[in-house]
Design an enzyme around this catalytic site. Structure first.
Site, PDB file in Angstrom:
ATOM      1  N   ASP A 153      45.568  44.635  41.831  1.00 58.94           N
ATOM      2  CA  ASP A 153      44.261  44.836  41.010  1.00 58.94           C
ATOM      3  C   ASP A 153      43.296  44.653  41.362  1.00 58.94           C
ATOM      4  O   ASP A 153      43.001  44.021  42.539  1.00 58.94           O
ATOM      5  CB  ASP A 153      44.910  43.755  39.669  1.00 58.94           C
ATOM      6  CG  ASP A 153      44.004  43.815  38.351  1.00 58.94           C
ATOM      7  OD1 ASP A 153      43.684  45.293  38.103  1.00 58.94           O
ATOM      8  OD2 ASP A 153      43.419  42.895  37.969  1.00 58.94           O
ATOM      9  N   ASP A 155      39.860  44.338  39.165  1.00 62.24           N
ATOM     10  CA  ASP A 155      38.802  43.249  38.634  1.00 62.24           C
ATOM     11  C   ASP A 155      39.525  42.103  38.345  1.00 62.24           C
ATOM     12  O   ASP A 155      40.775  42.046  37.784  1.00 62.24           O
ATOM     13  CB  ASP A 155      38.466  43.943  37.410  1.00 62.24           C
ATOM     14  CG  ASP A 155      37.419  45.058  37.632  1.00 62.24           C
ATOM     15  OD1 ASP A 155      36.101  44.738  37.491  1.00 62.24           O
ATOM     16  OD2 ASP A 155      37.609  46.232  37.522  1.00 62.24           O
TER      17      ASP A 155
END
Length: 417
Positions: A153, A155
């Site tokens: 991922d 953020d």
């Protein structure tokens, strides 16, 4: 160099590493990574890892841009990182991936932590296939040889961004809330300025794609060295609601060719400047960017530094690869990757945007590309990626604080993963 062999036994994935086999579940459990399957219980071949509570002391800043335009004597472009997990951590030098900026940060206590990925930022910021090949997923020729794929991922896992804007990072970890929000807004402005000015986001915001090569089949290979994107009629003069209509019917051959031209140019810019972001920004934006990167690293206690270390360890292995699946639209995501200095860690072909399709669809594309024999490890903070990992029986390394990234680097250094 080790060779991984994968087989299953009682729902556990075992790996042969350096002529030894370790249950992957045991490795994850030893680092406090509780897994979803009842069968994944700690077998304890290793002493459980304990997060350090000591602070990391730093010396003063010293900056060098990746393009060498801003010189600082005695600096190298690739920094080493030393750690001693058996005792008190030594003074830590900020790790910078490949040829990016070097920082020597002032003394600050280690405050590992991050908040759950927040709501999408304003303005929607949020293959080689086995068998038949997908036309929109062209990939390097040796993807089938990859044995381990780390799906990241973006953020609040690799970078801290949304939680700066929402104030959750500063609230949780006792940081200056005004400073955190100010830095978040500063970075947001740079992200969209770069996306708009160099990556055609004004044209492509409503024409988002999952992958940079998704419309490559519509590209006729025309030489773009003298092509005028501003006058090709892709965008009507009125703009606004007629964005992406331009001359020709939306989705027609002519319009799709112009769309493909823009994504091809974005790819060229990314590959040209991924290790020279300062050159892409130019002066004085380059100096502003370096200042912003320094201040964000201080505020976040070198969060990005630790993530870059883990990414570099994975990239150093010929049979491992980093892939990014983010909920940010593709063009702003590429802007983020460049501005956070991640271009050397992620080839543009390894970046997928889940804005349109969701992460499960992107994970499926990744597994089609690298094959079912590879071992997939998901690294993230959000519920969506954890749920998909559980559904697909992929180990999930949860990142809730900086110490989780440190533990990941430790496991990688010792070839546990």
């Amino acid at each position: 160099m080790y060779k991984n062999t994968v087989y299953r036994h009682k729902n556990n994935v075992y790996m042969y590493i350096a002529k030894k086999s370790y249950p992957l579940s045991s490795v994850m459990a030893a680092y406090g990574q509780t897994q979803y399957s009842p069968a994944l219980q700690p077998a304890g071949p290793y002493t459980p890892y304990t997060h350090h509570t000591q602070g990391y002391s730093m010396t003063s800043y010293n900056i060098k841009t990746e393009d060498g335009l801003s010189h600082s004597p005695g600096q190298s472009s690739l920094l080493g990182y030393t750690s001693n997990f058996g005792g008190t951590p030594p003074a830590q030098t900020l790790y910078s991936y490949s040829t990016h900026a070097e920082y020597h940060t002032p003394t600050s206590p280690l405050t590992p932590g991050k908040e759950q990925e927040g709501a999408p930022a304003r303005r929607s910021s949020d293959v080689k296939l086995r068998g038949r090949k997908r036309a929109n997923d062209p990939v390097p020729p040796l993807d089938s040889d990859i044995e381990r794929v780390f799906i990241w991922d973006l953020d609040e896992t690799i970078i801290i961004f949304h939680s700066l804007l929402t104030g959750t990072f500063s609230t949780r970890f006792g940081k200056d809330s005004g400073k955190a929000v100010s830095l978040g807004l500063w970075m947001e402005e740079m992200i969209f300025n770069l996306a708009d000015s160099r990556l055609f986001f004004n044209d492509l915001e409503e024409c988002d794609q999952v992958h940079i090569d998704d419309v490559a089949s519509d590209d006729n290979g025309q030489d773009l060295s003298t092509y005028n994107f501003g006058t090709d009629g892709f965008q009507s003069p009125a703009g606004g609601g007629t964005l992406c209509l331009g001359s020709g019917v939306h989705g027609g051959v002519d319009w799709m060719r112009k769309l493909a031209f823009r994504y091809r140019r974005v790819k060229e810019i990314y590959n040209t400047y991924k290790n020279n972001v300062g050159g892409l920004l130019g002066s004085p934006k380059r100096e502003e960017w370096l200042q912003l990167r320094r201040e964000m690293e201080v505020l976040t206690d070198l969060w990005l530094t630790q993530a870059l270390k883990a990414l570099a360890l994975i990239n150093s292995r010929p049979n491992c690869v980093n892939v990014m699946v983010t909920t940010t639209q593709l063009i702003p995501a590429l802007s983020k990757v460049l501005l956070y200095g991640l271009g050397g860690a992620f080839p543009i072909e390894n970046i997928y945007s889940a804005t349109k399709t969701g992460k499960e669809s992107c994970f499926e594309r990744v597994t089609q590309r690298f094959g079912r024999r590879a071992v997939y490890v998901v690294v993230g903070d959000g519920v969506e990626e954890e749920t998909v990992a559980k559904k697909k029986n992929m180990p999930f390394w949860r990142v809730t604080c900086r110490a989780d990234l440190e533990a990941l680097s430790h496991a990688l250094e010792l070839d546990y993963l």
